[in-house]
Write a protein that holds these residues in place. Structure first.
Motif, PDB file in Angstrom:
ATOM      1  N   HIS A   1      18.181   8.490   4.725  1.00 10.22           N
ATOM      2  CA  HIS A   1      18.575   9.260   3.849  1.00 10.22           C
ATOM      3  C   HIS A   1      17.530  10.834   3.997  1.00 10.22           C
ATOM      4  CE1 HIS A   1      20.500   6.452   1.908  1.00 10.22           C
ATOM      5  NE2 HIS A   1      20.145   5.357   1.261  1.00 10.22           N
ATOM      6  N   VAL A   2      18.220  11.179   5.145  1.00 10.60           N
ATOM      7  CA  VAL A   2      16.925  12.686   5.324  1.00 10.60           C
ATOM      8  C   VAL A   2      16.814  14.097   4.295  1.00 10.60           C
ATOM      9  CG1 VAL A   2      16.319  13.814   7.161  1.00 10.60           C
ATOM     10  CG2 VAL A   2      15.954  11.492   7.780  1.00 10.60           C
ATOM     11  N   PHE A   3      17.229  14.331   4.176  1.00 11.59           N
ATOM     12  CA  PHE A   3      17.412  15.802   3.270  1.00 11.59           C
ATOM     13  C   PHE A   3      16.547  16.661   2.629  1.00 11.59           C
ATOM     14  CE2 PHE A   3      18.083  17.302  -1.204  1.00 11.59           C
ATOM     15  CZ  PHE A   3      19.109  17.820  -1.407  1.00 11.59           C
ATOM     16  N   VAL A   4      16.275  17.647   2.403  1.00 10.64           N
ATOM     17  CA  VAL A   4      15.979  18.962   2.284  1.00 10.64           C
ATOM     18  C   VAL A   4      16.131  19.603   0.924  1.00 10.64           C
ATOM     19  CG1 VAL A   4      14.324  21.137   3.006  1.00 10.64           C
ATOM     20  CG2 VAL A   4      14.740  19.110   4.530  1.00 10.64           C
ATOM     21  N   THR A   5      16.053  19.701  -0.368  1.00  8.39           N
ATOM     22  CA  THR A   5      16.420  20.544  -0.811  1.00  8.39           C
ATOM     23  C   THR A   5      16.869  21.880  -0.310  1.00  8.39           C
ATOM     24  OG1 THR A   5      14.063  21.038  -1.394  1.00  8.39           O
ATOM     25  CG2 THR A   5      14.685  19.785  -3.026  1.00  8.39           C
ATOM     26  N   PRO A   6      17.177  22.390  -1.716  1.00  8.80           N
ATOM     27  CA  PRO A   6      17.896  24.234  -0.925  1.00  8.80           C
ATOM     28  C   PRO A   6      16.533  25.183  -0.813  1.00  8.80           C
ATOM     29  CG  PRO A   6      18.959  23.467  -2.140  1.00  8.80           C
ATOM     30  CD  PRO A   6      18.735  22.516  -2.296  1.00  8.80           C
ATOM     31  N   THR A   7      15.567  24.919  -1.423  1.00  8.37           N
ATOM     32  CA  THR A   7      14.518  25.445  -1.513  1.00  8.37           C
ATOM     33  C   THR A   7      13.645  25.680  -0.264  1.00  8.37           C
ATOM     34  OG1 THR A   7      12.873  23.976  -2.949  1.00  8.37           O
ATOM     35  CG2 THR A   7      13.989  25.991  -4.103  1.00  8.37           C
ATOM     36  N   GLY A   8      13.493  24.401   0.354  1.00  8.19           N
ATOM     37  CA  GLY A   8      12.586  23.426   1.381  1.00  8.19           C
ATOM     38  C   GLY A   8      13.343  24.166   2.591  1.00  8.19           C
ATOM     39  N   ARG A   9      14.503  24.487   2.394  1.00 11.49           N
ATOM     40  CA  ARG A   9      15.218  24.680   3.901  1.00 11.49           C
ATOM     41  C   ARG A   9      14.952  25.635   4.742  1.00 11.49           C
ATOM     42  NH1 ARG A   9      21.235  22.682   1.106  1.00 11.49           N
ATOM     43  NH2 ARG A   9      20.620  20.645   1.254  1.00 11.49           N
ATOM     44  N   GLY A  10      14.622  25.753   5.725  1.00 13.53           N
ATOM     45  CA  GLY A  10      14.581  26.822   6.925  1.00 13.53           C
ATOM     46  C   GLY A  10      12.694  26.900   6.906  1.00 13.53           C
TER      47      GLY A  10
END
Length: 163
Positions: free
Chosen positions: A90-99
């Motif tokens: 379940h590795v996940f990054v929210t759209p605001t955290g990406r990059g």
């Protein structure tokens, strides 16, 4: 963006929100040619020390990413020795955290935790449609291996030795 990764209980409300967003996104973007996405969440109890951990990445106090690590059955490493395995889930990054290096920070945290818990190998599965995830795992030293589970969503399985 300053990111702090912390080990947390896997049953916190922010964990539920992150995992719901993760499963929603995977279901919405799952390759149609591979059939229906199997929406499955690992039980929180499997992410409890000493057999696992769950990590959440925070940026300015807001949860922007997560990942879990759980003990699975031993395997055999490339030398034929017993491989004490922990699996990343379940590795996940929210759209605001990406990059912003959130996934890297989460993986750093999980790999350190695996070493601290006695892992000799860290494994994970993913789907080849997640091109950036596969590239990140390979850049971290993960190598493709034969399937170690029957995850219907996975098309690629990886392992990294813990030294």
């Amino acid at each position: 963006m300053s990111v702090e990764v912390r080990t947390v209980p896997a049953d916190l409300p922010e964990v539920d929100a992150l995992l719901d967003a993760y499963l929603d996104e995977r279901e919405a973007t799952f390759p149609a040619a591979q059939g229906a996405y199997s929406r499955k969440r690992t039980p929180a109890a499997e992410f409890t020390p000493p057999t696992g951990v769950f990590a959440v990445a925070y940026a300015d106090g807001v949860a922007v990413g997560c990942g879990g690590l759980r003990r699975i059955a031993d395997g055999v490493d490339e030398s034929g020795s017993t491989d004490v395995r922990f699996e990343v889930k379940h590795v996940f990054v929210t759209p605001t955290g990406r990059g912003a290096g959130v996934a890297t920070a989460v993986m750093d945290h999980l790999e350190r935790a695996g070493a601290d818990l006695g892992a000799t190998g860290i494994v994970l599965d993913t789907n080849d449609s997640l091109v950036a995830a596969g590239a990140m795992y390979r850049s971290r030293g993960y190598q493709r291996v034969e399937p170690f589970n029957a995850n219907p969503n996975a098309t690629a399985w990886y392992r990294k030795a813990v030294r």
